[in-house]
Design an enzyme around this catalytic site. Structure first.
Site, PDB file in Angstrom:
ATOM      1  N   ASP A  20       0.857  -1.192   0.000  1.00 43.57           N
ATOM      2  CA  ASP A  20       0.000   0.000   0.000  1.00 43.57           C
ATOM      3  C   ASP A  20       0.893   1.242   0.000  1.00 43.57           C
ATOM      4  O   ASP A  20       1.606   1.486   0.976  1.00 43.57           O
ATOM      5  CB  ASP A  20      -0.873  -0.055   1.264  1.00 43.57           C
ATOM      6  CG  ASP A  20      -1.730   1.185   1.421  1.00 43.57           C
ATOM      7  OD1 ASP A  20      -1.898   1.919   0.427  1.00 43.57           O
ATOM      8  OD2 ASP A  20      -2.236   1.394   2.547  1.00 43.57           O
ATOM      9  N   ASN A  22      -0.155   4.541  -0.386  1.00 42.99           N
ATOM     10  CA  ASN A  22      -0.727   5.801   0.114  1.00 42.99           C
ATOM     11  C   ASN A  22      -1.464   5.639   1.439  1.00 42.99           C
ATOM     12  O   ASN A  22      -2.259   6.489   1.822  1.00 42.99           O
ATOM     13  CB  ASN A  22      -1.663   6.406  -0.949  1.00 42.99           C
ATOM     14  CG  ASN A  22      -2.817   5.480  -1.261  1.00 42.99           C
ATOM     15  OD1 ASN A  22      -2.805   4.308  -0.884  1.00 42.99           O
ATOM     16  ND2 ASN A  22      -3.823   5.997  -1.938  1.00 42.99           N
ATOM     17  N   ASP A  24      -3.938   3.827   2.655  1.00 45.56           N
ATOM     18  CA  ASP A  24      -5.386   3.703   2.845  1.00 45.56           C
ATOM     19  C   ASP A  24      -5.746   2.258   3.179  1.00 45.56           C
ATOM     20  O   ASP A  24      -6.911   1.879   3.192  1.00 45.56           O
ATOM     21  CB  ASP A  24      -6.166   4.198   1.616  1.00 45.56           C
ATOM     22  CG  ASP A  24      -5.873   3.370   0.380  1.00 45.56           C
ATOM     23  OD1 ASP A  24      -4.990   2.478   0.432  1.00 45.56           O
ATOM     24  OD2 ASP A  24      -6.535   3.600  -0.650  1.00 45.56           O
ATOM     25  N   ASP A  28      -1.705  -1.259  -3.969  1.00 46.24           N
ATOM     26  CA  ASP A  28      -1.989  -0.469  -5.163  1.00 46.24           C
ATOM     27  C   ASP A  28      -0.836  -0.527  -6.163  1.00 46.24           C
ATOM     28  O   ASP A  28       0.197  -1.141  -5.904  1.00 46.24           O
ATOM     29  CB  ASP A  28      -2.299   0.990  -4.761  1.00 46.24           C
ATOM     30  CG  ASP A  28      -1.298   1.501  -3.743  1.00 46.24           C
ATOM     31  OD1 ASP A  28      -0.090   1.317  -3.968  1.00 46.24           O
ATOM     32  OD2 ASP A  28      -1.721   2.053  -2.700  1.00 46.24           O
ATOM     33  N   ASP A  97      -4.420  -9.944 -15.934  1.00 46.46           N
ATOM     34  CA  ASP A  97      -5.556 -10.846 -16.088  1.00 46.46           C
ATOM     35  C   ASP A  97      -6.457 -10.360 -17.210  1.00 46.46           C
ATOM     36  O   ASP A  97      -6.802  -9.171 -17.270  1.00 46.46           O
ATOM     37  CB  ASP A  97      -6.375 -10.861 -14.791  1.00 46.46           C
ATOM     38  CG  ASP A  97      -6.062 -12.065 -13.934  1.00 46.46           C
ATOM     39  OD1 ASP A  97      -6.604 -13.139 -14.221  1.00 46.46           O
ATOM     40  OD2 ASP A  97      -5.271 -11.921 -12.976  1.00 46.46           O
ATOM     41  N   ASP A 202      -8.286 -15.550 -17.399  1.00 49.70           N
ATOM     42  CA  ASP A 202      -9.075 -15.997 -16.262  1.00 49.70           C
ATOM     43  C   ASP A 202     -10.229 -16.905 -16.699  1.00 49.70           C
ATOM     44  O   ASP A 202     -10.943 -16.584 -17.658  1.00 49.70           O
ATOM     45  CB  ASP A 202      -9.654 -14.742 -15.583  1.00 49.70           C
ATOM     46  CG  ASP A 202     -10.461 -15.079 -14.357  1.00 49.70           C
ATOM     47  OD1 ASP A 202      -9.863 -15.580 -13.393  1.00 49.70           O
ATOM     48  OD2 ASP A 202     -11.685 -14.856 -14.372  1.00 49.70           O
ATOM     49  N   GLU A 258      -6.243 -20.216 -17.628  1.00 52.70           N
ATOM     50  CA  GLU A 258      -6.589 -20.937 -16.407  1.00 52.70           C
ATOM     51  C   GLU A 258      -7.644 -21.971 -16.782  1.00 52.70           C
ATOM     52  O   GLU A 258      -8.748 -21.609 -17.175  1.00 52.70           O
ATOM     53  CB  GLU A 258      -7.168 -19.968 -15.361  1.00 52.70           C
ATOM     54  CG  GLU A 258      -7.518 -20.690 -14.075  1.00 52.70           C
ATOM     55  CD  GLU A 258      -8.602 -20.000 -13.243  1.00 52.70           C
ATOM     56  OE1 GLU A 258      -8.687 -20.288 -12.044  1.00 52.70           O
ATOM     57  OE2 GLU A 258      -9.365 -19.192 -13.801  1.00 52.70           O
ATOM     58  N   HIS A 333      -3.751 -17.151  -6.044  1.00 48.85           N
ATOM     59  CA  HIS A 333      -4.617 -16.454  -5.079  1.00 48.85           C
ATOM     60  C   HIS A 333      -5.893 -17.228  -4.750  1.00 48.85           C
ATOM     61  O   HIS A 333      -6.723 -16.728  -3.989  1.00 48.85           O
ATOM     62  CB  HIS A 333      -4.967 -15.080  -5.647  1.00 48.85           C
ATOM     63  CG  HIS A 333      -5.733 -15.197  -6.941  1.00 48.85           C
ATOM     64  ND1 HIS A 333      -5.156 -15.668  -8.095  1.00 48.85           N
ATOM     65  CD2 HIS A 333      -7.021 -14.940  -7.243  1.00 48.85           C
ATOM     66  CE1 HIS A 333      -6.067 -15.696  -9.056  1.00 48.85           C
ATOM     67  NE2 HIS A 333      -7.205 -15.254  -8.568  1.00 48.85           N
ATOM     68  N   ASP A 334      -6.075 -18.390  -5.344  1.00 49.40           N
ATOM     69  CA  ASP A 334      -7.275 -19.187  -5.077  1.00 49.40           C
ATOM     70  C   ASP A 334      -6.965 -20.453  -4.280  1.00 49.40           C
ATOM     71  O   ASP A 334      -7.837 -21.302  -4.115  1.00 49.40           O
ATOM     72  CB  ASP A 334      -7.931 -19.632  -6.395  1.00 49.40           C
ATOM     73  CG  ASP A 334      -8.413 -18.469  -7.238  1.00 49.40           C
ATOM     74  OD1 ASP A 334      -8.799 -17.432  -6.672  1.00 49.40           O
ATOM     75  OD2 ASP A 334      -8.405 -18.601  -8.481  1.00 49.40           O
TER      76      ASP A 334
HETATM   77  C1  GLC Z   1     -10.641 -17.421 -11.546  1.00 42.07           C
HETATM   78  C2  GLC Z   1      -9.915 -16.521 -10.585  1.00 42.07           C
HETATM   79  C3  GLC Z   1     -10.741 -16.373  -9.355  1.00 42.07           C
HETATM   80  C4  GLC Z   1     -12.057 -15.737  -9.731  1.00 42.07           C
HETATM   81  C5  GLC Z   1     -12.741 -16.511 -10.854  1.00 42.07           C
HETATM   82  C6  GLC Z   1     -13.829 -15.686 -11.484  1.00 42.07           C
HETATM   83  O1  GLC Z   1     -10.798 -18.701 -11.049  1.00 42.07           O
HETATM   84  O2  GLC Z   1      -8.633 -17.009 -10.345  1.00 42.07           O
HETATM   85  O3  GLC Z   1     -10.093 -15.631  -8.363  1.00 42.07           O
HETATM   86  O4  GLC Z   1     -12.897 -15.686  -8.629  1.00 42.07           O
HETATM   87  O5  GLC Z   1     -11.863 -16.867 -11.890  1.00 42.07           O
HETATM   88  O6  GLC Z   1     -13.291 -14.682 -12.262  1.00 42.07           O
HETATM   89 CA    CA Z   2      -3.442   2.170  -1.284  1.00 42.93          CA
END
Ligand code: GLC
Ligand code: CA
Length: 559
Positions: A20, A22, A24, A28, A97, A202, A258, A333-334
Site C-alpha cells: 500500500d 498511500n 489507505d 496499489d 488478467d 481468467d 486458467e 490467489h485461489d
Molecule cells: C478465476 C480466478 C478467481 C475468480 C474466478 C472468477 O478462477 O482465479 O479468483 O474468482 O476466476 O473470475
Molecule cells: Ca493504497
C-alpha cells in the site's frame, strides 16, 4: 524454442495485498512500483498482476465494471503506464488478467441488458425464462455455481434468469454473440497496445456452455456440480483461435489460460498445441487438489501422498513435453499457502526449500505466488468475519444459515481450502501491519509476520528467500539454464515411497533432482550416474549423503 517466455521466471502479485503506497490500507499500483527493486533482487523477470480494473470488488476485481479504467482503489492509468515503463527498464515483463467469462453486474453492458428483452445489449449475457414445476418458479437448469448455490440468478425486471457461474454480481458473457467477441477483441488489443506483454486468461475454460439441459448427477445437493456442462467445450477453442488470429498473433506476447473444471492433459493439449494457434500454456489444478485433506481435523498435519503427487507431475510433464508448453506453480490467489498445505511446520525451512526445488527444476515456465518465497503460511480463521471471500460467505449462508451446519465445523472445514489463505497481506517487515501500510489493512495480517517477513529473510543468508533467489538465478543465468528450460524430463524410480527423482537432459548436459517428500530419513542406493557437481542442496551438502534427511532436496549435475 527461442520465445522469451520459455526462459521467464514469473511472479504473481495479488495487488490488493501486496503493498500500500498511500496508506489507505489497500495495496496499489504505486506499491508495486515501490517494490520493483525487491522483485529485481529476487531475480524474476515476469510479473502477473491480478485485476486492477474498475470494479465494485465483489470478487476483488474479477468482477469488472469498466475494462478501460483502473479502480480508484489501485491508482490511475498513468500509474499503470509508469509501472510498465519502469518494469521494462528493469527487464521485467508484465502480464495482466484478461477476464473474459463475465463482467460485473454494474458494467454498463449488463445495466442495459437487464432493462428489457429487446435491449440491444440483451444478448451480451445469457438469459433464460423460468421453468414452472408444480406451480413453483424454478431455474432454467439445475447446474451449480462454483461459488455455491445455483448458477442462475432471477431478475424480476424481465422475469428471466441470467447465468452466473461465479457470484450473482458476475453475470456470464454470451460468447455466442459476435458483438461480445468484437468487444473483447477491442479491449484485448487496447491493453496490448499499451505495452503489456501478455495475459493470464481468467476462467477461460468456461466461455462455452452446453445446451440448457438438467444435469443427471445423482447427488444430495439441489444444484449439481457437473462442471463439464460449462468447462472445456470444443467451442471455447473456436473463440480462442479467433482471438489469437485477430489479436494475440500480432504481438510478441505470452498467453496462459486458467483451465479449471477438471481439465485433463488431453484438454490442455487442445489449448497449447502450437499448431492450433490458441494459447501458449495453461495452469491446471491437479497438484493443488491432490490428497488435499480439506477434511482433516483442526491442526492436523497433512502428509503428502507421495505416489499420487509424483504421478501427477509425471502426467503433466510427459503429457505435454514436445507437444506444447507448460506452466508450473505451487499456488495462486485461489489456493492455500503451500508452506501450510504441503509443507511441514516441524521442518519448516527444510520443507519449504524442498518444495521449491521439487517444482522449479521441472519443465515449464514457473510462477511464484507473492509471499511464497518467504514461506508465508495460512492464517488462523476464528469466525466468519475473518473471511473476505464472497464464495465463503455464499457457502456460509447455504450451509450454516439455511442448512444449520455447526459454524465451528464449517470454519474448520473451509480453513484449509479457503482462498482467503493466500490473500492475507504481504509480510514485508516486523513493523506494525507488517510494513504493508501505516494504516489498518483491508485484510488480516497473519500473526507470524514478526518472524516471517521479507526484511529478516533478506538479512539471513540461509533464509527461504535467499534459497529462492538462488533457484531463480540458477534457472535463468547459470550454465544450466538451457537444460532447465528445454531439457527432456524423465522420472526415475517411479515407485519409490519417499523420494521423487527426476532427470533433465539437454544435449549432453544432465541434471538429476532428488527430493525427499517425507519427514523420514531415507537411505539411498548407489546412483547409476557419475556426479559432476552439486548445483543446490537445502542441507548445504558438499557430497551426496547416503541417507537423505527429512525433506532433503538436492540437484546434481550428472553424467
Ligand atoms: C478465476 C480466478 C478467481 C475468480 C474466478 C472468477 O478462477 O482465479 O479468483 O474468482 O476466476 O473470475
Ligand atoms: Ca493504497
Amino acid at each position: 524454442m527461442g520465445k522469451w517466455w520459455k526462459k521467464a521466471f514469473g511472479y504473481q502479485i495479488y495487488i490488493r495485498s501486496f503493498k500500500d503506497s498511500n496508506n489507505d490500507g489497500i495495496g496499489d499500483i504505486r506499491g508495486i512500483i515501490e517494490k520493483l527493486d525487491y522483485l529485481s533482487y529476487l531475480g524474476i523477470n515476469l510479473i502477473w498482476i491480478c485485476p486492477f480494473f474498475k470494479s465494485p470488488m465483489d470478487d476483488n476485481g474479477y468482477d469488472v465494471s469498466d475494462f478501460y479504467n483502473v479502480s480508484s482503489d489501485y491508482g490511475t492509468m498513468n500509474d499503470i503506464q509508469e509501472l510498465i515503463v519502469k518494469a521494462h527498464q528493469k527487464k521485467i515483463k508484465i502480464i495482466i488478467d484478461l477476464i473474459l467469462n463475465q463482467t460485473s453486474d454494474e458494467h454498463l453492458w449488463f445495466q442495459e441488458s437487464r432493462k428489457s428483452k429487446d435491449n440491444p445489449y440483451r444478448d451480451y449475457y445469457i438469459w433464460a425464462p423460468p421453468r414452472y414445476i408444480n406451480g413453483q418458479r424454478v431455474e432454467p437448469t439445475n447446474w451449480a455455481s462454483f461459488f455455491g448455490g445455483s448458477c442462475w440468478e432471477y431478475d424480476q425486471q424481465t422475469n428471466e434468469y441470467y447465468m452466473k457461474i461465479f457470484s450473482r454480481k458476475m453475470p456470464d458473457l454470451n460468447w455466442k454473440n459476435p458483438r461480445v467477441r468484437d468487444e473483447i477483441v477491442k479491449m484485448t488489443d487496447y491493453w496490448l497496445s499499451m505495452g503489456i506483454d501478455g495475459f493470464r486468461l481468467d476462467a477461460v475454460a468456461h466461455l462455452g456452455k452446453s445446451d440448457l439441459m438438467d444435469s443427471t448427477y445423482q447427488t444430495q445437493e439441489r444444484y449439481k456440480p457437473e462442471w463439464e456442462k460449462y468447462s472445456n467445450l470444443s467451442v471455447v477453442h473456436d473463440y480462442l483461435r479467433e482471438l489469437n488470429q485477430k489479436v494475440f498473433s500480432k504481438y510478441d506476447i505470452v498467453t496462459i489460460g486458467e483451465v479449471g473444471g477438471r481439465a485433463l492433459v488431453e484438454d490442455a493439449l487442445r489449448y497449447v498445441s502450437p499448431k492450433r494457434r490458441e494459447l501458449n500454456m495453461v495452469f491446471n489444478f491437479d497438484h493443488n487438489w491432490c490428497n488435499n485433506g480439506w477434511n482433516r481435523k483442526k491442526g492436523e498435519k497433512l502428509k503428502i501422498d507421495v505416489q499420487a503427487m509424483k504421478d501427477i507431475f509425471e502426467k503433466w510433464q510427459t503429457g505435454l513435453q514436445g507437444k506444447g508448453w507448460n506452466a508450473i506453480y505451487w499456488l495462486n490467489h485461489d489456493q492455500p499457502r503451500v508452506a501450510s498445505h504441503y509443507g511441514d511446520r516441524d521442518y519448516f525451512h527444510e520443507s519449504a526449500k524442498m518444495l521449491a526445488v521439487c517444482m522449479y527444476f521441472m519443465w515449464g515456465t514457473p510462477f511464484i505466488y507473492n509471499g511464497e518465497e518467504i514461506g508465508m503460511t495460512n492464517p488462523e480463521f476464528k469466525s466468519i468475519v475473518d473471511f473476505k471471500d464472497v464464495s465463503i460467505h455464499n457457502q456460509y449462508r447455504i450451509n450454516v444459515i439455511e442448512n444449520k451446519q455447526d459454524p465451528t465445523d464449517f470454519i474448520n472445514y473451509v480453513s484449509y481450502s479457503t482462498r482467503d489463505n493466500a490473500r492475507t497481506i504481504m509480510q514485508w517487515s516486523n513493523d506494525e501491519y507488517a510494513g504493508f501500510s501505516n494504516d489498518k489493512p483491508w485484510n488480516m495480517v497473519n500473526d507470524n509476520y514478526r518472524i516471517i517477513n521479507v526484511k529478516d529473510e533478506i538479512a539471513n543468508k540461509d533464509s527461504i528467500l535467499n534459497f529462492y533467489r538462488k533457484i531463480v538465478d540458477i534457472r535463468l543465468h547459470s550454465e544450466y539454464n538451457n537444460v532447465i528450460a528445454y531439457g527432456k524430463y524423465q522420472q526415475l524410480k517411479k515407485e519409490h515411497q519417499q523420494l521423487y527423482f527426476y532427470l533433465r537432459q539437454y544435449r549432453t548436459k544432465k541434471i538429476l533432482v532428488i527430493c525427499n517428500l517425507t519427514n523420514e530419513n531415507v537411505k539411498i542406493d548407489e546412483l547409476e550416474y557419475k556426479i559432476i557437481n552439486i548445483i543446490i542442496s537445502n542441507y548445504e551438502r558438499k557430497e551426496i549423503p547416503q541417507e537423505f534427511a527429512p525433506y532433503e532436496a538436492i540437484v546434481l549435475e550428472v553424467e
